[in-house]
Design a protein around this motif. Structure first.
Motif, short mmCIF file in Angstrom:
data_model
loop_
_atom_site.label_atom_id
_atom_site.label_comp_id
_atom_site.label_asym_id
_atom_site.label_seq_id
_atom_site.Cartn_x
_atom_site.Cartn_y
_atom_site.Cartn_z
N GLU A 71 0.91 -1.27 0.05
CA GLU A 71 -0.04 0.17 0.19
C GLU A 71 0.77 1.05 -0.06
O GLU A 71 0.78 2.21 0.89
N PRO A 72 1.70 1.46 -0.98
CA PRO A 72 2.32 2.81 -1.11
C PRO A 72 1.39 3.82 -1.10
O PRO A 72 0.34 4.08 -1.78
N LYS A 73 1.93 4.96 -0.51
CA LYS A 73 1.34 6.29 -0.59
C LYS A 73 1.02 6.70 -1.82
O LYS A 73 1.91 6.69 -2.73
N ARG A 74 -0.16 7.56 -1.91
CA ARG A 74 -0.40 8.03 -3.56
C ARG A 74 0.47 9.37 -3.78
O ARG A 74 1.03 10.00 -2.79
N LEU A 75 0.61 9.37 -5.17
CA LEU A 75 1.38 10.38 -5.52
C LEU A 75 0.81 10.81 -6.96
O LEU A 75 0.47 10.24 -7.62
N VAL A 76 1.10 12.30 -6.98
CA VAL A 76 0.58 12.93 -8.29
C VAL A 76 1.63 13.53 -8.98
O VAL A 76 2.31 14.41 -8.33
N LEU A 77 2.24 13.03 -10.13
CA LEU A 77 3.25 13.74 -10.87
C LEU A 77 2.44 15.04 -11.93
O LEU A 77 1.66 14.65 -12.69
N PHE A 78 2.95 16.21 -11.56
CA PHE A 78 2.63 17.19 -12.37
C PHE A 78 3.62 17.36 -13.48
O PHE A 78 4.98 17.62 -13.13
N VAL A 79 3.30 17.42 -14.79
CA VAL A 79 4.35 17.85 -15.97
C VAL A 79 3.74 18.94 -16.88
O VAL A 79 2.91 18.68 -17.73
N ASP A 80 4.18 20.08 -16.73
CA ASP A 80 3.91 21.19 -17.41
C ASP A 80 4.64 21.61 -18.82
O ASP A 80 5.93 21.36 -18.43
N GLY A 81 4.05 21.77 -19.62
CA GLY A 81 4.84 22.37 -20.89
C GLY A 81 5.39 21.29 -21.56
O GLY A 81 6.72 21.40 -22.16
N LEU A 82 4.88 20.19 -21.99
CA LEU A 82 5.29 18.88 -22.72
C LEU A 82 5.79 19.25 -24.07
O LEU A 82 6.72 18.97 -24.61
N ASP A 83 5.01 20.41 -24.57
CA ASP A 83 5.28 20.99 -26.02
C ASP A 83 6.43 21.60 -26.06
O ASP A 83 7.25 21.96 -27.00
N GLU A 84 6.87 22.09 -24.95
CA GLU A 84 8.31 22.79 -24.68
C GLU A 84 9.45 22.03 -24.94
O GLU A 84 10.59 22.64 -24.97
N ALA A 85 9.32 20.65 -24.78
CA ALA A 85 10.24 19.82 -24.94
C ALA A 85 10.66 19.08 -26.22
O ALA A 85 11.32 18.12 -26.36
N LEU A 86 10.02 19.40 -27.20
CA LEU A 86 9.78 18.67 -28.35
C LEU A 86 11.10 19.21 -29.24
O LEU A 86 11.78 20.38 -29.07
N GLY A 87 11.39 18.64 -30.36
CA GLY A 87 12.34 19.05 -31.36
C GLY A 87 13.82 18.49 -31.17
O GLY A 87 14.58 18.33 -32.18
N GLY A 88 14.10 17.82 -30.11
CA GLY A 88 15.35 16.93 -30.04
C GLY A 88 15.34 15.74 -30.22
O GLY A 88 14.38 15.25 -30.83
N ASN A 89 16.61 15.04 -30.27
CA ASN A 89 16.65 13.65 -30.61
C ASN A 89 15.86 12.76 -29.82
O ASN A 89 15.29 11.78 -30.14
N THR A 90 15.66 13.34 -28.70
CA THR A 90 15.00 12.36 -27.57
C THR A 90 14.11 13.45 -26.95
O THR A 90 14.81 14.47 -26.26
N THR A 91 12.80 13.14 -26.73
CA THR A 91 12.07 13.96 -26.07
C THR A 91 11.71 13.43 -24.54
O THR A 91 11.64 12.22 -24.54
N ILE A 92 11.29 14.46 -23.57
CA ILE A 92 10.69 14.03 -22.41
C ILE A 92 9.42 12.98 -22.37
O ILE A 92 9.18 12.21 -21.56
N LEU A 93 8.81 13.25 -23.48
CA LEU A 93 7.51 12.30 -23.87
C LEU A 93 7.81 10.89 -23.51
O LEU A 93 6.89 10.15 -23.13
#
Length: 393
Positions: free
Chosen positions: A116-138
């Protein structure tokens, strides 16, 4: 308020994925940042205590052209935060993207195997700002799990849409332009509601010129509050964001007489991470007091980095401001870029935040300058590499 309520409810009770879509300057980042601050502080924007017990929030705000758009930074940040939140010990990191990705997966698997691990919410804002490289955060945004919910924000561009549509258990909504009623409410915060200039014609004109863009409204309200713009003066309303930026910068820098404020904005345009007053002081060769005063003067154009809770550091509040400054002050921003590079090359004389910045970004500044020789000398400098290891770990 309704959009904040949806996101708070997602954080409180939902699993899976939530996406916030919206165009540039529409308020996606401000929405996520406000929800994060309210949950972390336990009170909403009106000062009313939140009664519910929310899970931990792990925020990550991407800004184009800065370290936050790099997959390595994203992966390392998630690994470090999971270690803290779940008291994980003995996990390595690695240096390459592949090693960091594997390190993150090992941590996620370990937490999933807990009782029963405690809950966690991941916020990732600005996914479109990390496009264009060889490897993206997506590629590296974790899959949602029973204990992990994922909340993202992005412009609705094909690459992000395709990525999101492949994820299970997903929902989304779009941040829409401000309505006439929203605009009236914002103007009420800085203008006397009984002011004769605050007519329906004026509010309609603001709505027409701004197209309901919250970024435009924020800057206009700042101008009204400062007395530069006059409520009711329809003819004087800035017609474009660039016109508004010109007016605001004219005021914030006191028509160019506030040199420290002007140089601070140029510096933040050309650096690759948020900066503290200490580092600003070092780069601009002014006192920490003068650097802090410049920050205060420019605060309405800055964004406090929510990822660094142990230090106050800032960056430009929107990418469009960086673009505007590079377009309108090409010579000055180029000189500042050179100044930052030379500052970083003096890393042996630096300490604290300034040294950490130089050890992480000197190579990137040299690459931007296309200084192949300087980059080769740096990367073959054993003392530099050993200092990187010592300071990083």
């Amino acid at each position: 308020q309704q959009e904040k309520a949806v996101l708070r409810d997602f954080c409180l009770t939902s699993t899976g994925n939530q996406m916030v879509w919206g165009g540039p300057g529409i308020g996606k980042s401000a929405l996520l940042a406000q929800v994060f601050k309210e949950i972390r502080g336990g009170v909403d924007a009106d000062g009313v205590a939140l009664q519910e017990e929310y899970p931990d929030i792990l925020p990550y705000f991407i800004r184009r052209g800065t370290e936050t758009s790099m997959p390595e930074k994203f992966l390392r940040h998630l690994c470090q935060q999971l270690d803290v939140i779940y008291t994980l010990k003995g996990f390595g990191f690695g240096n390459s993207t592949g090693e960091l990705s594997e390190a993150l997966e090992l941590r996620l698997q370990h937490v999933s195997e807990q009782d029963e691990p405690k809950r966690l919410v991941l916020f990732v804002d600005g996914l479109d700002e990390a496009l264009g490289g060889n490897t993206t955060i997506l590629r590296f945004v974790p899959t949602a799990k029973e204990w992990l919910s994922v909340l993202c924000a992005s412009r609705q561009v094909p690459e992000v849409e395709e990525w999101y549509n492949r994820r299970d258990d997903r929902r989304s909504f779009a941040v829409t332009p401000l309505s006439v009623a929203d605009i009236r409410a914002l103007l009420y915060e800085v203008v006397d509601k009984y002011d004769e200039g605050l007519s329906l014609a004026y509010i309609s004109a603001v709505e027409s010129v701004s197209q309901g863009n919250p970024l435009y409204l924020k800057l206009l309200c700042d101008q009204l509050s400062a007395g530069v713009q006059q409520v009711g003066d329809i003819e004087d309303l800035p017609k474009e964001m660039e016109d508004l930026y010109k007016e605001v910068l004219f005021r914030v820098t006191d028509r160019g007489r506030n040199e420290n404020a002007h140089r601070l904005l140029l510096l933040l345009t050309e650096t690759k991470s948020s900066l503290s007053a200490d580092m600003i002081s070092d780069v601009l060769d002014v006192s920490v007091l003068a650097a802090s005063a410049a920050l205060d003067d420019c605060m309405e154009l800055l964004f406090e980095d929510p990822l660094t809770t142990d230090i106050l550091d800032y960056q430009l509040f929107h990418e469009s401001l960086r673009e505007y400054l590079r377009k309108t002050e090409r010579k000055s921003t180029a000189k500042m870029a050179d100044k930052v590079t030379k500052f970083c090359l003096g890393w042996r004389d630096l300490e604290g935040h300034s040294l950490k910045y130089a050890l992480e970004y000197t190579s990137k500044h040299l690459k931007d300058r296309e200084d192949v020789e300087g980059l080769w000398i740096l990367l073959t400098d054993e003392e530099y590499r050993q200092t990187q290891i010592k300071v990083s770990y």
